[in-house]
Design an enzyme around this catalytic site. Sequence first.
Site, short mmCIF file in Angstrom:
data_model
loop_
_atom_site.label_atom_id
_atom_site.label_comp_id
_atom_site.label_asym_id
_atom_site.label_seq_id
_atom_site.Cartn_x
_atom_site.Cartn_y
_atom_site.Cartn_z
N GLY A 31 0.84 -1.21 0.00
CA GLY A 31 0.00 0.00 0.00
C GLY A 31 0.86 1.25 0.00
N HIS A 32 1.82 1.29 0.95
CA HIS A 32 2.75 2.43 0.97
C HIS A 32 3.52 2.54 -0.34
CE1 HIS A 32 2.65 1.13 5.36
NE2 HIS A 32 2.26 2.40 5.45
N GLY A 67 -3.36 7.08 1.26
CA GLY A 67 -4.09 5.90 0.82
C GLY A 67 -5.58 6.02 1.08
N ASP A 100 -7.32 4.67 4.43
CA ASP A 100 -7.64 5.62 5.50
C ASP A 100 -8.48 6.74 4.90
OD1 ASP A 100 -6.00 4.30 7.58
OD2 ASP A 100 -4.35 4.86 6.27
N VAL A 119 -4.70 -1.13 -1.47
CA VAL A 119 -4.08 -2.36 -1.99
C VAL A 119 -4.49 -3.51 -1.08
CG1 VAL A 119 -1.90 -3.52 -2.54
CG2 VAL A 119 -2.14 -1.05 -2.93
N SER A 138 -0.13 -2.28 8.28
CA SER A 138 1.00 -2.70 9.12
C SER A 138 0.51 -3.47 10.33
CB SER A 138 1.79 -1.47 9.58
OG SER A 138 2.20 -0.71 8.45
#
Lengths: 283, 283
Positions: A36-37, A147, A150, A176, A186
């Site tokens: 995602g990051h 993202g 959030d 993602v 995470s």
Amino acid sequence: MELLQTIAAVRNYVAAARQRGLSIGLVPTMGYLHEGHLSLARAARQQNDVVIMSIFVNPTQFGPNEDFARYPRDLERDRELAAGAGVDAVFAPAVEEMYPAGYATYVQVEGLTEVLCGASRPGHFRGVTTVVSKLFNIVQPDRAYFGQKDYQQALVIKRMVRDLNFPIEIITIPTVREADGLALSSRNKYLTPEQRRSALSLHRALNLGSDLIKAGEREAAVVRRAMEKEITAWPETRIDYVAISDADTLKPLEKIAGRVLLALAVWVGNTRLIDNVVLEVND
Amino acid sequence: MELLQTIAAVRNYVAAARQRGLSIGLVPTMGYLHEGHLSLARAARQQNDVVIMSIFVNPTQFGPNEDFARYPRDLERDRELAAGAGVDAVFAPAVEEMYPAGYATYVQVEGLTEVLCGASRPGHFRGVTTVVSKLFNIVQPDRAYFGQKDYQQALVIKRMVRDLNFPIEIITIPTVREADGLALSSRNKYLTPEQRRSALSLHRALNLGSDLIKAGEREAAVVRRAMEKEITAWPETRIDYVAISDADTLKPLEKIAGRVLLALAVWVGNTRLIDNVVLEVND
């Protein structure tokens, strides 16, 4: 790739880039990077000359009984992943660099922050908008990347940027997911194998809600109850909220219409997970 | 001299200056300019290539029963005075330009804002730090200028700039006074001739307090009582506060030592006036 650990080092790095007329993209993260990051970093890489990623587990956005201390950290691994995604510099400051003794200033968005995750986590978004304001003033990027996972955070930051006139474009990137649909986080690291299975209930509930709406259901209460049933059918789940809201104002809907946010937060064991989907309902 | 009325116009003006490599000084004001404001503008003129003055009576820093509506305004006169002091552009936005519908974001400095004027005017400094953050993001100046007359305001803004990492230097300029000692203020316009005489009590009380301290008095309560007596001896005066405080933390002192702030707020009729002086007491 550069590792910058002080605000002064970032200012020097950014000033040099600016003098060469380069554009700057910022990817704010709390580290322990996942795909995602990295999708944020890749988008930033495509749209900017220089990409700076911040890695900072921000204490002011955690409540007193939350997981600040045990939040996963692995800077060495993060540096490799960031470099692989095209990041030019990682800014990884110590807490005292960002919040020195006597620190006293906070940025607060009202309204949007009082519902959903803001209702469950008082002060959370105040911590987010405060640290993001600081990062914006330190890096002075042209664009910053957040993202869609959030969703509320991205909406709050867009509101802040508009209200406080930050000269920065906010870009949001789709969530993602793992192959089975679990949104990357995470915090997924906290899950036992059994909890990992139960964590799928979030994605399942969102799919179920979306399917009901696509099939014509317009009563939010009906959709919400079905989603809640789906979640509680799985072991170790406890619902924080299941919300069907206007996607712009976050106000709860009774009748489903317009841009609609299905959002949920669910405890799986001791881990709080969130996920969401936005639907266009025009009929 | 340019008159800019929209944020977009300021951004264009500033971008053109930046492209030419010019430095920018910002003088934030609420207009109805006097020599105090003009001394800020002249200092900005000396230290920057481009001087921008904002003129905006900021509603969020006024309480519900305060003088927002009747605060004096005279943009035509202000433009002439600003031009005469070397200002290159005045930014005079409408309220709706700064606070459009749905506005929801506020910047708050804790601690320093809870005493003195902050105790008497809840929300006042939140409005100040919010509008100054906006002006900083709109103008992106190298330096910004504030008057020592609003001592607490300047201290709060310095704290905000440090905490939120605004890349801006804050410069404070000494209070400008009438020949008889009255600190210049746009609110002096409200005073009747009799009240104008009573308004001198502020300066007189500060002088009395300073003299007592210079003569060796170190008990804050003794100095404060003498100052209060001086003020209440004049007609139509009512004390809001008389404070003897640490000049950096604004904490009240019992024993006078170090950098000491004598600060007061006094109602003269329906007009609230403030003044202050800072002393170095090393013995």
